[in-house]
Design a protein around this motif. Structure first.
Motif, mmCIF file in Angstrom:
data_model
loop_
_atom_site.group_PDB
_atom_site.id
_atom_site.type_symbol
_atom_site.label_atom_id
_atom_site.label_comp_id
_atom_site.label_asym_id
_atom_site.label_seq_id
_atom_site.Cartn_x
_atom_site.Cartn_y
_atom_site.Cartn_z
ATOM 1 N N ILE A 47 0.742 -1.154 -0.168
ATOM 2 C CA ILE A 47 0.057 0.146 0.482
ATOM 3 C C ILE A 47 0.639 1.368 0.128
ATOM 4 O O ILE A 47 1.822 1.762 0.250
ATOM 5 C CB ILE A 47 -0.601 -0.043 1.118
ATOM 6 C CG1 ILE A 47 -0.364 -0.116 2.725
ATOM 7 C CG2 ILE A 47 -1.703 -0.906 1.425
ATOM 8 C CD1 ILE A 47 -1.079 0.269 3.988
ATOM 9 N N VAL A 48 0.430 1.866 -0.816
ATOM 10 C CA VAL A 48 0.719 3.516 -0.094
ATOM 11 C C VAL A 48 0.167 5.024 -0.442
ATOM 12 O O VAL A 48 -1.161 4.618 0.030
ATOM 13 C CB VAL A 48 1.871 3.678 -1.828
ATOM 14 C CG1 VAL A 48 0.827 4.365 -3.141
ATOM 15 C CG2 VAL A 48 2.867 4.672 -2.330
ATOM 16 N N ALA A 71 2.356 19.649 -4.320
ATOM 17 C CA ALA A 71 0.320 19.020 -4.902
ATOM 18 C C ALA A 71 0.786 18.398 -5.827
ATOM 19 O O ALA A 71 0.709 16.547 -6.028
ATOM 20 C CB ALA A 71 0.140 19.772 -4.678
ATOM 21 N N TYR A 72 1.716 18.720 -7.355
ATOM 22 C CA TYR A 72 2.079 17.840 -8.126
ATOM 23 C C TYR A 72 3.168 16.947 -8.279
ATOM 24 O O TYR A 72 2.698 15.386 -8.457
ATOM 25 C CB TYR A 72 2.683 19.015 -9.309
ATOM 26 C CG TYR A 72 2.511 18.055 -10.819
ATOM 27 C CD1 TYR A 72 1.957 17.442 -11.299
ATOM 28 C CD2 TYR A 72 4.453 18.054 -11.281
ATOM 29 C CE1 TYR A 72 1.976 17.190 -13.185
ATOM 30 C CE2 TYR A 72 4.738 17.095 -12.223
ATOM 31 C CZ TYR A 72 3.658 17.119 -13.224
ATOM 32 O OH TYR A 72 4.325 16.349 -14.248
ATOM 33 N N ILE A 73 4.157 17.526 -7.383
ATOM 34 C CA ILE A 73 5.393 16.026 -7.728
ATOM 35 C C ILE A 73 4.404 15.006 -6.486
ATOM 36 O O ILE A 73 4.805 13.563 -7.215
ATOM 37 C CB ILE A 73 6.491 16.669 -7.307
ATOM 38 C CG1 ILE A 73 7.278 17.690 -7.818
ATOM 39 C CG2 ILE A 73 7.305 15.687 -6.542
ATOM 40 C CD1 ILE A 73 8.075 18.190 -7.213
ATOM 41 N N ILE A 122 2.733 9.400 -6.217
ATOM 42 C CA ILE A 122 2.105 7.997 -5.647
ATOM 43 C C ILE A 122 1.331 7.369 -7.586
ATOM 44 O O ILE A 122 0.579 6.217 -7.240
ATOM 45 C CB ILE A 122 0.645 8.730 -4.775
ATOM 46 C CG1 ILE A 122 1.339 9.317 -3.228
ATOM 47 C CG2 ILE A 122 0.255 7.907 -4.976
ATOM 48 C CD1 ILE A 122 0.626 9.610 -3.304
ATOM 49 N N LYS A 123 1.156 8.177 -7.634
ATOM 50 C CA LYS A 123 0.662 7.729 -9.248
ATOM 51 C C LYS A 123 1.670 6.382 -9.852
ATOM 52 O O LYS A 123 0.608 5.089 -10.414
ATOM 53 C CB LYS A 123 -0.385 8.770 -10.250
ATOM 54 C CG LYS A 123 -1.194 9.192 -9.529
ATOM 55 C CD LYS A 123 -1.750 10.315 -10.948
ATOM 56 C CE LYS A 123 -2.435 10.761 -11.043
ATOM 57 N NZ LYS A 123 -3.369 12.027 -11.664
ATOM 58 N N LEU A 124 2.582 6.719 -9.622
ATOM 59 C CA LEU A 124 4.078 6.182 -10.246
ATOM 60 C C LEU A 124 3.719 4.965 -9.441
ATOM 61 O O LEU A 124 4.296 3.814 -10.267
ATOM 62 C CB LEU A 124 5.122 6.848 -10.368
ATOM 63 C CG LEU A 124 6.235 5.567 -10.842
ATOM 64 C CD1 LEU A 124 6.402 5.388 -12.301
ATOM 65 C CD2 LEU A 124 7.686 6.756 -10.428
ATOM 66 N N PHE A 125 4.172 4.794 -8.265
ATOM 67 C CA PHE A 125 4.079 3.496 -7.085
ATOM 68 C C PHE A 125 3.186 2.814 -7.523
ATOM 69 O O PHE A 125 3.079 1.213 -7.409
ATOM 70 C CB PHE A 125 4.365 3.921 -6.245
ATOM 71 C CG PHE A 125 5.200 4.341 -5.668
ATOM 72 C CD1 PHE A 125 6.825 3.866 -6.140
ATOM 73 C CD2 PHE A 125 5.723 6.053 -4.589
ATOM 74 C CE1 PHE A 125 7.771 4.602 -5.444
ATOM 75 C CE2 PHE A 125 6.886 6.163 -4.339
ATOM 76 C CZ PHE A 125 7.863 5.284 -4.756
ATOM 77 N N ILE A 126 1.932 3.617 -7.784
ATOM 78 C CA ILE A 126 0.846 2.464 -8.230
ATOM 79 C C ILE A 126 0.520 1.789 -9.508
ATOM 80 O O ILE A 126 -0.222 0.698 -9.504
ATOM 81 C CB ILE A 126 -1.059 3.334 -7.514
ATOM 82 C CG1 ILE A 126 -0.866 4.165 -6.581
ATOM 83 C CG2 ILE A 126 -2.098 2.392 -8.600
ATOM 84 C CD1 ILE A 126 -2.068 5.420 -6.507
#
Length: 468
Positions: A18-19, A101-103, A108-112
């Motif tokens: 999870i992240v 917020a963008y970074i 997080i999207k990359l980890f998902i």
């Protein structure tokens, strides 16, 4: 149906990584993104350009870049924690990146995309509980620690997080388990009519445990006040100087002050911290026969606030009021279990003779003289307020119950123990005695989590913030 938490959880809760963002949302200097699960290190390493994170020792920090293909998203620090030496007892990686917020969203999207799943509220702490890192009362203390807004609430939460509360309950439960086992053994030899559990020793144990349980129950009043603040209502007749007193206590012009009686129509609430304890001061409309509909609503709200108070500051004009006036007011304001401090205001206008004569107050009401306008004796009043709420009750080492769920479980435990004592004094068969002991064990177990239900866990952890 109750169950004991173990590691044999479904893949959706145990085998997934999870992240989530572990720091507050919004732009800041730093953001920390937390990964937890069997693949946490591998997932982080797949997009981390620097040292090979899979080859690093636990509790180490490494500088590098997070990259999405050929695009560098940010320069970061990656902290590696290898199971079981982590908060969740799983592999954990924490990425410290810049607080854009963008970074944060991009990482997080990359980890998902690399195989992680977005964490649910409280899921990291839930995993710590499931994996035996914390018991349930300690897990709840984590949420209390995050929400603590005073020195006292922080200390109480920290004491519970460190296991003081849990250890106390475990000792009680272990002693009961021993006798429960002996009672169960008697059932196996029921035809022989033998007793393995000494009834005298069992009775003494239950009496001792009941005494400790009762102390914990009684501690809830103070524990709840520390956690949420002491609800302190300022009440009295119009023009007694209630709003002026509120401003003096806060050392700011928070409430409108006027010589015109009835200025305050609605309640005003502010926080005052005294010696690490938060007092929620509520300035109310003056108590009198209302002259219009709006004032009547204000007076009704005052009466409602008084009925909900944990401490009442009764403010009266020491120059204008007689002893009979004060006695009449207090007759209507006193409530069982609610400390009352009578604040004689406007002593700067008072003749020495009247001040010396004093006011005939009930023994349970403490009197203090002040001038709110001139800020005379305000520090002394603050000490009286503090003493009325917590003096002699808070030493820093005692166990305090702050959670309503724990209180209800302790009350049910106490009821079960009363049945056990009745069963010993009015001999009943071992099977009924065993049933009552099991009930007491069940309710004690609900507090620490040795007995849980999925609904209970969902209810507790859904109130946590995401990332914790």
């Amino acid at each position: 149906m109750s169950q004991i938490p173990d590691l044999n959880k479904p893949a959706s809760t145990k085998e997934e990584t999870i992240v989530a963002l572990a720091t507050p949302n919004g732009t800041g200097a730093i953001g920390i993104i937390r990964l937890s699960g069997p693949d946490a290190i591998a997932i982080a390493n797949s997009v981390f350009k620097g040292k090979d994170l899979t080859q690093q020792a636990s509790h180490t920090i490494h500088f590098g870049n997070i990259v999405d293909g050929e695009v560098v998203l940010d320069e970061v620090l990656a902290s590696v924690f290898i199971a079981p030496k982590s908060y969740t007892r799983e592999n954990v990686v924490e990425i410290s990146c810049h607080g854009s917020a963008y970074i944060i969203e991009s990482i997080i999207k990359l980890f998902i995309r690399q195989g992680a799943r977005g964490a649910k509220p409280g899921e990291f702490t839930l995993r710590a509980f499931i994996n035996g890192q914390l018991d349930l009362s300690q897990a709840e203390a984590v949420a209390d620690l995050i929400a603590s807004n005073s020195k006292a609430s922080q200390q109480v939460a920290m004491q519970q997080l460190r296991g003081g509360y849990s250890n106390q309950l475990k000792q009680l439960r272990d002693q009961l388990v021993t006798f429960a086992s002996l009672i169960e053994l008697e059932l196996d030899f029921s035809e022989e009519d033998v007793e393995f559990a000494n009834r005298g020793q069992l009775k003494q144990l239950v009496v001792d445990i009941s005494k400790m349980i009762n102390q914990l129950i009684q501690s809830f009043e103070l524990g709840n006040a520390i956690k949420h603040g002491v609800n302190t209502v300022i009440a009295g007749r119009p023009n007694a100087g209630k709003s002026t007193l509120l401003n003096a206590l806060l050392n700011e012009d928070r409430a409108i002050v006027s010589h015109i009686a009835g200025t305050t129509r609605d309640t005003i609430e502010e926080i005052l911290n005294i010696n690490g304890i938060n007092f929620r001061l509520v300035d109310t409309a003056g108590l009198r026969e209302a002259t219009d509909t709006i004032e009547a609503i204000g007076v009704q709200k005052t009466l409602e606030k008084i009925s909900q108070s944990a401490l009442l500051l009764y403010v009266f004009d020491a120059e204008a009021m007689t002893g009979a006036d004060v006695a009449l007011d207090l007759e209507n304001l006193l409530h069982p279990g609610v400390p009352v401090v009578a604040v004689a205001n406007k002593i700067d206008l008072l003749s020495d003779g009247k001040l010396a004569a004093g006011f005939n107050l009930p023994a349970e009401v403490e009197l203090i003289t002040v001038s709110a306008r001139e800020k005379q004796h305000i520090d002394q009043l603050k000490q009286v307020i503090y003493n009325s709420a917590v003096q002699g009750k808070l030493t820093g080492n005692e166990t305090l119950v702050t959670n309503i769920r724990h209180l209800e479980a302790l009350q049910k435990t106490e009821q079960a123990l009363v049945r056990v004592l009745n069963g010993i004094d009015n001999p009943i068969t071992s099977d009924f005695l065993a049933m009552d002991i099991k009930q007491a064990l069940h309710y004690l177990g609900e507090i620490t989590g040795s007995v849980t239900t999925d609904d209970l866990l969902d209810n507790i952890f859904s109130k946590f913030c995401i990332g914790k």
